[in-house]
Write an enzyme that holds these catalytic residues in place. Structure first.
Site, PDB file in Angstrom:
ATOM      1  N   GLU A 209      -1.422  -8.657   5.143  1.00 31.66           N
ATOM      2  CA  GLU A 209      -1.469  -8.886   6.596  1.00 31.66           C
ATOM      3  C   GLU A 209      -2.897  -8.836   7.115  1.00 31.66           C
ATOM      4  O   GLU A 209      -3.194  -9.342   8.194  1.00 31.66           O
ATOM      5  CB  GLU A 209      -0.574  -7.879   7.323  1.00 31.66           C
TER       6      GLU A 209
ATOM      7  N   HIS B 274      -3.582  -5.472   1.193  1.00 30.42           N
ATOM      8  CA  HIS B 274      -2.860  -5.689   2.457  1.00 30.42           C
ATOM      9  C   HIS B 274      -2.867  -7.161   2.833  1.00 30.42           C
ATOM     10  O   HIS B 274      -3.791  -7.615   3.510  1.00 30.42           O
ATOM     11  CB  HIS B 274      -3.550  -4.925   3.588  1.00 30.42           C
TER      12      HIS B 274
ATOM     13  N   CYS C 190       0.835  -1.197   0.000  1.00 31.29           N
ATOM     14  CA  CYS C 190       0.000   0.000   0.000  1.00 31.29           C
ATOM     15  C   CYS C 190       0.873   1.252   0.000  1.00 31.29           C
ATOM     16  O   CYS C 190       1.522   1.560  -0.979  1.00 31.29           O
ATOM     17  CB  CYS C 190      -0.953  -0.049   1.194  1.00 31.29           C
TER      18      CYS C 190
END
Ligand SMILES: Nc1ncnc2c1ncn2[C@@H]1O[C@H](COP(=O)(O)OP(=O)(O)O)[C@@H](O)[C@H]1O
Ligand SMILES: [Mg+2]
Lengths: 94, 220, 747, 94
Positions: free
Chosen positions: B197, B195, B87
């Protein structure tokens, strides 16, 4: 008549400009010690058809008040250039 | 597996703890490296996480590229070390010139936080080595400036070099050619807007992000 | 000496001015009167509400900090605590929606980390006029963009909220913001200035002429076009500055470098400095020339009362100063010593350096007041009056008219679709997709469910959060309406299996000088107190916003509450609301023909009046206990609380969420219309696998909750026999496009 | 010498300007049928100390290339005004 209008939108006096302040703070570390008063605003360009320059200006002022800027926190400065001949045909605005 | 991962933190970065949490769930160790430092220590891989480095003021990633740590990151990348920008990290890598192209405002002119479908477009990159082209993943995006753009020659070159790593299956932001992530020519530097994660635990709704992070940590 | 016109222009009455003279034993100077005028304003002093707020229940064994501090704090075990607060930013948002909402977010976040907590969640209860008005659409876009712009960038996810439309908010939108933070109990810190000689360090932004006498005066006076001259310069938020402030302040506390921390809010530095000293009985000397200024030529009044955003005051020992400055420098946070703690009990402001009692210093003293006096504002017991037509309003029950229009046998499919297309009921994802609602990897259930569910890092437990307000019910009957708001928030939280632990409230009301408004206020406080007491939920903080007026009329009384619950075991997400095929649909709770203030009566059919639904507190307790049990044991597959639009809407939302229909039989001791659209309180719909049905029905009977098996899920249509029959895809399209259509945005 | 510099940052040819396009689309409904080619960019103002105008311009060009703009998607136009007397003292940039 056709005009190329540029509107520079800035901050009202006393209104915080976090972007400008942040860039200002970053500059010395990048080797620019000689820069001050960084302000970041918007620049708007458009092409307008109007009967006269004053007519064009008046319309753009109204647009600034109502749509393009927020008069509570922003200022604007209008500059107009008449587009003639080719420029008016293509009105590239550039 | 890369056991020591440097996570670079700028003022305004906010996904560093999330990345660390996901990485440590895979058994690796992360170390946060502040942008003022000039060394990555003994890191075997580097992640630049999401957030708003320097407030995203002026342009996303614009000021971050000048932080002292970025020289080490560039050197690490040049030496073939795996570097991942997520990002805001992707935006910083394009500004730094480690990745081609740029990211502009979403076509819808709105910030967008949502889970999106991705398709693996290349498995030549460190992020996708252990996947198969065409694999489908569900991973959240969270950005205002994720609309990937580059000139025609760059796009042709990227295609020729197989540098387009991930594509959106339903383009959420206007990105050129549905691009969600790209790599450098060598494939060791990757940036992506989604993302991984955030898709790292069943309880969060998806573990597809771990697929990518595992690949990133896998031995070269 | 200050003349009458000056202090009146600052909003002080003659009596208030006299009280200042008495406190000081002399006339105040301009700087002093400016400080008092802000601190004694309605917004800061709670002078009209104080006597009522005392009736709220505020204690429980787990409450660490109740109302009065920057935020309420509760103990949640594992040496962890949660700090919570809610605030309004209504008037600034009406003037400049983006910055008004953004600075609202910034302010509430500072309240949270000033307690030592890391802010991890925001919620945004929003209320606007109807969307057929262009200015309202502009306000909605601006407010949402402001919350998104600030919240996302500062790095605090916005995990839920409310989106309500009613014309009573046309000129006076309600922008409330809720923030929750988490802290190790050992990091809890207060706004206290202790230790003579300790230093007051100002952190963060430079001070500009922002909102001089601003937000607070604005929030404490009527708000209409004629007050344009009272408008302070609009404050602009800087989320990047705040992000650095968060990190720097939390690090200061982790390193044990700050003895006290206070955010700068209304009345800026003067309030923060005086309050921290008053909290310990100490005194404070401040040198205003040490305050970094953003603009040239600011005078001491401007410097001391500026409401510039993103500033904090930390109390540190002289020995630690260098470490404090170094830490702040690393985070690029400005830090300047502006004063020191004394034992005088007085708040003194100097122009230039000072050492104490040197007479030369004293000649540079520009203000000298007792620290505590700023907090000793007037307290009013304002007159109250029940509106003359109140009894009449309650009697104007919409039921007969509605039931005459829609007797049993009428196809209500169209009515259901009309309800789903109202922007208040319609899908609010257009709003929350613009918010980062996932940061920190805690969001197990994000916006869109009954309650937001966050997992607690490093534990097996979780939090459930819900913000709710029932203004239309409050207009009909503020006591019952306030109870219903508490019940709804508590019910939402219960639906995720959580035990409610705390409540914060944001009380948005009209002009307190109107006796009807004070009556509404007092009634609402009573209703809220009764409901909280019955459910055992302590009120740990709140905010009062008066003078909300629109088109010359007071807004509907709008108490908004946020309820925080704790989930003991969160190994897997709680059941969502989605239908899956082949399950029984069981309704829990009792339906009566209650249409007063309902979305169907008022919004769809324009019928005002009647009584709000009954708020039976015992029934609520039984129901919440039952659903908590069923959800914790995961006996039910889907859960959804019934609120706006009644069963019809609740069932439709469950069908939409799952993309699965159902075939159901309405209750036979109710009219069909009532079964579908009545908004009786304390009802929940669950779905149950066939093998668990008897267990659920037995549990309900044991818990004294009416339960009824209405039919089964499956298919692609939502069918209630003899009442409505609609394709789930049509329900979904209508519901999803409600807000974008009304806003005029293409999605 | 002190100069007030204005940098107008625009979009490279071929790069989409969704903001400009959106304003453009909104205008007819507001009664402006005569506006075309709306482009929205940034305007940066700053005060720079330099030995000469050409020195100032050169430095700002470098800043534009390195920091103020992203050449992949943006263009820039610099204009300079010397600040003299009072203006240089206060260099308010306004
Ligand atoms: N302004 C908003 N910001 C974020 N989330 C919102 C907002 N408005 C509504 N939501 C979310 O949409 C969902 C539905 O809201 P609502 O209908 O008020 O729920 P309920 O009736 O269960 O209280 C909730 O999860 C809520 O958090
Ligand atoms: Mg609900």
């Amino acid at each position: 008549m056709k005009f190329l209008a540029r509107v520079e939108v800035g901050h009202q006096a006393g209104i915080l400009d976090p972007q400008g302040a942040t860039v200002q703070r970053a500059l010395p570390a990048l080797g620019y010690e000689n820069i001050s008063e960084v302000k970041i605003g918007k620049s708007i360009r458009l092409v307008i058809e109007a009967n006269s320059e004053s007519d064009a200006r008046e319309q753009i002022e109204k647009m600034c008040e109502h749509l393009l800027t927020n008069p509570v926190i922003e200022t604007y400065e209008i500059s107009l250039v008449e587009l003639t001949g080719d420029a008016a045909e293509n009105s590239a605005g550039e | 597996m890369a056991r020591r991962v440097a996570v670079v933190v700028f003022p305004g970065t906010n996904c560093e703890l999330d990345v660390a949490r996901a990485i440590s769930s895979l058994g690796a160790h992360t170390e946060s490296v502040f942008h003022l430092e000039d060394s990555l220590g003994s890191a075997e891989a580097v992640i630049i996480p999401g957030g708003f480095a320097h407030g995203d003021y002026l342009r996303t990633g614009a000021l971050a590229q000048f932080s002292p740590i970025m020289e080490s990151v560039s050197a690490f990348a040049a030496a073939g070390g795996p570097v991942l920008g997520i990002c805001n990290g992707f935006q910083i890598l394009t500004e730094t010139g480690l990745l081609p192209g740029a990211l502009q405002k979403n076509a819808g002119l709105k910030f967008l936080c949502a889970s999106v479908g991705l398709s693996v477009a290349s498995n030549r990159s460190v992020l996708t080595r252990t996947t198969t082209v065409g694999d489908q993943l569900q991973i959240p995006i969270n950005h205002f400036e994720g609309n990937y753009i580059c000139d025609r020659e760059t796009l042709a070159q990227m295609k020729a070099n197989d540098q387009i790593v991930l594509r959106y299956t339903d383009n959420p932001n206007g990105s050129l050619d549905d691009i969600a992530g790209v790599s450098n020519e060598a494939g060791n530097v990757v940036g992506l807007m989604p993302h991984p994660e955030r898709a790292s635990a069943e309880i969060l709704g998806s573990v597809d992000g771990l697929v990518l992070l595992e690949s990133f940590l896998a031995p070269l | 000496m200050i003349d009458k016109a000056t202090y009146q222009a600052l909003g002080l009455t003659d009596d208030e001015y006299e009280a200042i003279v008495e406190l000081l034993g002399r006339h105040p100077n301009e700087l002093e009167v400016a400080m008092y005028s802000v601190m004694w304003s309605e917004h800061c002093s709670y002078k009209s509400s104080k006597v009522h707020l005392r009736r709220l229940p505020t204690t429980a064994p787990w409450v660490l900090v109740g109302p009065g501090e920057g935020a309420g704090v509760i103990d949640i075990g594992d040496d962890l605590a949660i700090a919570v607060r809610i605030e309004s930013h209504n008037h600034p948002s009406a003037i400049e929606p983006y910055q008004g909402a953004a600075t609202g977010v910034g302010g509430i976040i500072r309240d949270i980390f000033s307690m030592g907590a890391r802010p991890i969640a925001l919620m945004d209860p929003l209320r606007f006029g109807s969307l057929d008005d262009a200015r309202t659409r502009y306000l909605v876009e601006g407010v949402v963009a402001g919350i998104s712009g600030y919240g996302n960038s500062v790095g605090v996810p916005t995990v839920g909220g409310e989106l309500v439309f009613d014309d009573c908010y046309r000129e006076n939108p309600l922008v409330n913001v809720f923030c929750l933070g988490i802290l190790p109990k050992s990091r809890l810190v207060f706004a206290r200035a202790e230790g003579v000689g300790n230093l007051a360090v100002l952190l963060g932004s430079a001070t500009g002429r922002d909102g001089i006498g601003g937000a607070s005066v604005l929030a404490s006076a009527g708000f209409d076009d004629s007050s344009a001259t009272k408008r302070p310069s609009v404050q602009v938020g800087d989320p990047f500055e705040e992000k650095r402030l968060i990190e720097a302040c939390l690090e200061l506390l982790d390193e044990g470098l700050a003895l006290g921390v206070q955010d700068l809010g209304a009345a800026g530095l003067s309030c923060a400095a005086a309050e921290t000293a008053a909290a310990t009985g100490a005194g404070m000397d401040v040198d205003f020339t040490q305050v970094p200024q953003r603009e040239p030529n600011m005078n001491p009044i401007e410097i001391m009362t500026s409401e510039s955003q993103e500033r904090m005051l930390a109390i540190v020992t002289p020995e630690n100063l260098d470490r404090v400055l170094a830490l702040c420098a690393r985070w690029e946070v400005r830090a300047n010593v502006v004063g020191h703690v004394t034992d005088t009990g007085r708040f003194r402001i100097f122009s230039g350096s000072f050492t104490g009692n040197d007479p030369a210093d004293m000649s540079r003293c520009v203000a000298d007041i007792p620290c505590a006096s700023l907090g000793q504002g007037p307290v009013y017991e304002r007159p109250q009056a029940r509106p003359l037509d109140h009894a009449e309003v309650l009697l104007a029950d919409p039921a007969p008219e509605l039931l005459a229009m829609f007797p049993d046998g009428t196809d209500l499919s169209g009515e259901l679709l009309r309800l789903l297309s109202t922007p208040t009921i319609g899908d609010s994802s257009w709003v929350w997709r613009q918010y980062d609602h996932q940061l920190f990897l805690n969001t197990v259930v994000g916006p869109g469910g009954d309650a937001t569910v966050l997992r607690l890092p490093d534990t097996e437990r979780g939090l459930a959060l819900s913000v709710d307000g029932k203004a239309r019910f409050c207009r009909l009957d503020p006591n019952t309406g306030a109870r219903l708001g508490v019940l709804e928030a508590a019910r939402n939280v219960a639906c995720s299996g959580a035990e409610p632990r705390a409540l914060v409230n944001c009380l948005n009301f009209g002009n307190p000088e109107h006796p009807e408004v004070m009556w509404q206020f007092s009634q609402a406080v009573d209703g809220m107190s009764e409901a909280c007491s019955a459910l055992g939920i302590p009120v740990i903080g709140g905010n009062v916003s008066f003078y909300n007026e629109s088109r010359g009329a007071d807004i509907d009384p709008t108490p908004v509450v946020g309820v925080i619950g704790v989930i003991d075991s969160l190994a897997a997400p709680p059941p969502g609301m989605a239908f899956s095929p082949g399950e029984h649909v069981v309704t829990l709770g009792t339906t009566l023909g209650e249409f007063g203030g309902s979305e169907w009566a008022y919004v769809v059919h324009g019928i005002d009046g009647g009584s709000p639904p009954v708020a039976d507190l015992d029934a609520a307790r039984y129901l919440h206990g039952l659903i908590r049990d069923l959800v914790s044991r995961r006996v039910v597959s889907a859960v959804h609380d019934v609120s706006d639009g009644g069963y019809g809407v609740a069932l439709a939302e469950m069908a939409i969420a799952g993309g699965v229909g159902a075939s159901l039989i309405p209750e036979d001791d109710q009219s069909h219309a009532a079964w579908c659209f009545s908004e009786s309180a304390s009802r929940i719909v669950v779905t149950v696998p066939p093998e668990k049905l008897s267990e659920v029905l037995t549990a309900a009977a044991d818990a004294k909750v009416a339960a009824r098996d209405c039919g089964t899920t499956g298919g692609t249509r939502l069918i209630v026999n003899g009442v409505f029959d609609v394709a789930v895809s049509d329900l979904a399209t209508t519901w999803r496009s409600a807000v974008p259509l009304a806003l005029g945005v293409n999605e």
